[in-house]
Design a protein around this motif. Sequence first.
Motif, PDB file in Angstrom:
ATOM      1  N   UNK A 235       0.825  -1.214   0.000  1.00 22.30           N
ATOM      2  CA  UNK A 235       0.000   0.000   0.000  1.00 22.30           C
ATOM      3  C   UNK A 235       0.859   1.264   0.000  1.00 22.30           C
ATOM      4  N   UNK A 236       0.345   2.312  -0.656  1.00 24.93           N
ATOM      5  CA  UNK A 236       1.055   3.588  -0.765  1.00 24.93           C
ATOM      6  C   UNK A 236       0.324   4.634   0.069  1.00 24.93           C
ATOM      7  N   UNK A 237       1.082   5.360   0.893  1.00 25.04           N
ATOM      8  CA  UNK A 237       0.480   6.370   1.783  1.00 25.04           C
ATOM      9  C   UNK A 237       0.209   7.685   1.089  1.00 25.04           C
ATOM     10  N   UNK A 238      -0.108   8.719   1.910  1.00 27.03           N
ATOM     11  CA  UNK A 238      -0.390  10.033   1.331  1.00 27.03           C
ATOM     12  C   UNK A 238       0.896  10.705   0.873  1.00 27.03           C
ATOM     13  N   UNK A 239       0.784  11.588  -0.136  1.00 21.83           N
ATOM     14  CA  UNK A 239       1.994  12.140  -0.745  1.00 21.83           C
ATOM     15  C   UNK A 239       2.635  13.300   0.004  1.00 21.83           C
ATOM     16  N   UNK A 240       2.023  13.779   1.075  1.00 16.74           N
ATOM     17  CA  UNK A 240       2.596  14.948   1.768  1.00 16.74           C
ATOM     18  C   UNK A 240       3.098  14.564   3.157  1.00 16.74           C
ATOM     19  N   UNK A 241       4.024  15.342   3.651  1.00 16.30           N
ATOM     20  CA  UNK A 241       4.574  15.090   4.980  1.00 16.30           C
ATOM     21  C   UNK A 241       3.673  15.684   6.059  1.00 16.30           C
ATOM     22  N   UNK A 242       3.421  14.917   7.126  1.00 16.02           N
ATOM     23  CA  UNK A 242       2.657  15.429   8.258  1.00 16.02           C
ATOM     24  C   UNK A 242       3.533  16.292   9.155  1.00 16.02           C
ATOM     25  N   UNK A 243       2.908  16.929  10.155  1.00 11.46           N
ATOM     26  CA  UNK A 243       3.668  17.817  11.069  1.00 11.46           C
ATOM     27  C   UNK A 243       4.771  17.060  11.783  1.00 11.46           C
ATOM     28  N   UNK A 244       4.483  15.826  12.195  1.00 10.13           N
ATOM     29  CA  UNK A 244       5.482  15.040  12.917  1.00 10.13           C
ATOM     30  C   UNK A 244       6.681  14.731  12.019  1.00 10.13           C
ATOM     31  N   UNK A 245       6.391  14.410  10.738  1.00 11.09           N
ATOM     32  CA  UNK A 245       7.466  14.137   9.785  1.00 11.09           C
ATOM     33  C   UNK A 245       8.353  15.362   9.587  1.00 11.09           C
ATOM     34  N   UNK A 246       7.727  16.534   9.430  1.00 11.84           N
ATOM     35  CA  UNK A 246       8.489  17.778   9.220  1.00 11.84           C
ATOM     36  C   UNK A 246       9.331  18.082  10.458  1.00 11.84           C
ATOM     37  N   UNK A 249      12.397  15.993  10.362  1.00  7.07           N
ATOM     38  CA  UNK A 249      13.308  16.062   9.210  1.00  7.07           C
ATOM     39  C   UNK A 249      13.946  17.427   8.983  1.00  7.07           C
ATOM     40  N   UNK A 250      13.387  18.515   9.509  1.00 10.13           N
ATOM     41  CA  UNK A 250      13.892  19.834   9.099  1.00 10.13           C
ATOM     42  C   UNK A 250      15.355  20.036   9.497  1.00 10.13           C
ATOM     43  N   UNK A 251      15.738  19.525  10.665  1.00 11.74           N
ATOM     44  CA  UNK A 251      17.146  19.648  11.072  1.00 11.74           C
ATOM     45  C   UNK A 251      18.052  18.790  10.179  1.00 11.74           C
ATOM     46  N   UNK A 252      17.541  17.629   9.783  1.00 12.81           N
ATOM     47  CA  UNK A 252      18.317  16.746   8.900  1.00 12.81           C
ATOM     48  C   UNK A 252      18.571  17.422   7.556  1.00 12.81           C
ATOM     49  N   UNK A 253      17.546  18.105   7.026  1.00  8.93           N
ATOM     50  CA  UNK A 253      17.705  18.813   5.747  1.00  8.93           C
ATOM     51  C   UNK A 253      18.783  19.895   5.844  1.00  8.93           C
ATOM     52  N   UNK A 254      18.883  20.538   7.006  1.00 11.86           N
ATOM     53  CA  UNK A 254      19.868  21.621   7.177  1.00 11.86           C
ATOM     54  C   UNK A 254      21.263  21.081   7.506  1.00 11.86           C
ATOM     55  N   UNK A 255      21.323  19.908   8.176  1.00 17.94           N
ATOM     56  CA  UNK A 255      22.633  19.331   8.522  1.00 17.94           C
ATOM     57  C   UNK A 255      23.323  18.713   7.309  1.00 17.94           C
ATOM     58  N   UNK A 256      22.537  18.122   6.414  1.00 17.90           N
ATOM     59  CA  UNK A 256      23.090  17.407   5.252  1.00 17.90           C
ATOM     60  C   UNK A 256      24.089  18.218   4.445  1.00 17.90           C
ATOM     61  N   UNK A 257      23.759  19.475   4.064  1.00 17.21           N
ATOM     62  CA  UNK A 257      24.699  20.261   3.251  1.00 17.21           C
ATOM     63  C   UNK A 257      26.023  20.542   3.947  1.00 17.21           C
ATOM     64  N   UNK A 258      26.015  20.641   5.289  1.00 14.81           N
ATOM     65  CA  UNK A 258      27.260  20.918   6.017  1.00 14.81           C
ATOM     66  C   UNK A 258      28.240  19.753   5.870  1.00 14.81           C
ATOM     67  N   UNK A 259      27.699  18.534   5.663  1.00 13.53           N
ATOM     68  CA  UNK A 259      28.541  17.357   5.442  1.00 13.53           C
ATOM     69  C   UNK A 259      28.820  17.180   3.944  1.00 13.53           C
ATOM     70  N   UNK A 260      27.789  17.360   3.129  1.00 12.36           N
ATOM     71  CA  UNK A 260      27.897  17.057   1.698  1.00 12.36           C
ATOM     72  C   UNK A 260      28.758  18.011   0.907  1.00 12.36           C
ATOM     73  N   UNK A 261      28.622  19.315   1.175  1.00 17.87           N
ATOM     74  CA  UNK A 261      29.313  20.309   0.346  1.00 17.87           C
ATOM     75  C   UNK A 261      30.838  20.184   0.409  1.00 17.87           C
ATOM     76  N   UNK A 262      31.444  20.133   1.622  1.00 22.70           N
ATOM     77  CA  UNK A 262      32.916  20.036   1.658  1.00 22.70           C
ATOM     78  C   UNK A 262      33.444  18.772   0.983  1.00 22.70           C
TER      79      UNK A 262
END
Length: 496
Positions: A235-246, A249-262
Amino acid sequence: MDSLNSLIDGFGTALTPINLLWAAIGVLLGTAIGVLPGIGPAMAVALLLPVTYGLEPTGAFIMFAGIYYGAMFGGSTTSILLNTPGESAAVVAAIEGNPMAKSGRGAQALAAAAIGHFAGGMIGTILLVVLAPTVAALAVDIGAPDYLALMVLAFIAVTSVLGSSRIRGLASLLIGLTIGLVGLDQMTGQQRLTFGSLQLADGIDVVIVAVGLFAIGEALWVAAHLRRTSGEAIPVGRPWLGKDDVRRTWKSWLRGPLIGFPFGAIPAGGAEIPTFLSYVTEKRLSKHKDQFGRGAIEGVAGPESAASASAAGTLVSMLTLGLPTTAVAAVMLAAFQQYGIQPGPLLFEREPELVWGLIASLFVGMVLLLALNLPLAPVWAKLLRIPRPYLYAGILFFAAVGAYAVGGEALDLVVLLVIGLIGLGMRRYGLPVLPAVIGVILGPAAEQQLRRALQISDGSLTGLLNTPFSVTVYTVVLLLLAWPLVRRVTARRAPH
């Protein structure tokens, strides 16, 4: 301020109707090709290189940039939905993304990946504009001992964190390192593990190894178990992120570039190391450690953000030094030379319209990628509704086409099947696949850097530890190795 003014001029170039069209075509083509297992961004750019002969250089490179980012997102799509990464930067996305898809949250995983790509790409491109000269200067100063230390860190990290035991992780890494040895020794010209075959003298391409271990291995594993398990659609769930998901994840989205870019800006294996380090970081920092391995959304968001930022970092060293740090950058360098342009320190002076138009188009491409792929998340998720015999037959077909396209040799298909059988055996005995892929990608490079460092130091082992950077990295490696032992001792001594 000069950079800002140049970027504004670049937007004037990138936002012309014809260049917007090339960016949109690039993003769509890149995503569509990236979704096919085995055909990653490097192959996509290489296959489309002849198509751009008639284009202006600026339009061609804007389209290439769209293909690059689009293919990275497409690769993570198949990683999440089918556990078959379209390219090596998407390998880590499968670890948490695929369990999420199997538990009915495939669309959420895709949405987390799409927003992660957008955040990572935007932050990475801003850093590209601001830090290009500084990062270029740092990359010049990093020597062979430092590169070797980074690769050792990647090997230790990948074997320590994945799988049910370190021994299995190490066994998988050794399989990868052995496959990486196939071919000619670059320093002596001696054949290694080629069994007298001239076709194997060039080594086994990473694409064939990744496709064999993941796509073929997974398809054979599923085929072996289809009779025992029901072939019902997941089964496939809904296509949008709920409040709990956001919130998660928001800190993960901001941490990723600090590791990836260098990592993208230095020749240390492209997006493979930063995506994995991002995954390790998210696992360490998460409040939901028990969910890792069973579908933790942070394990998708962080690595995907790091992968996208790494792509921006790759462009730093390619544009400012003419130094390609990934397969895609190498193909793009060939494209520059096709137009008679030589990337390097003078490129920004000689071709400002091209360079700043390309950089501005990265911002435009990110917006287009998010706008096109967030609404399409449930459409991609419906791939899971295709009956599994047809789906995996299709994967085998596209994997074979992708492997054959690499070198056009029939032997590549035989090698693909052999590596697929190795992948099947690894799944049967619980060996994680990722350390093997990391071993193939970084093994030959680590060997080269080891030899180079020893040559510089006249054979003295102290030459491997003669820079502050390498000492720092090896200290981190020792901490990684010692941490489980320390934790075990402290757990024993703690009062029950």
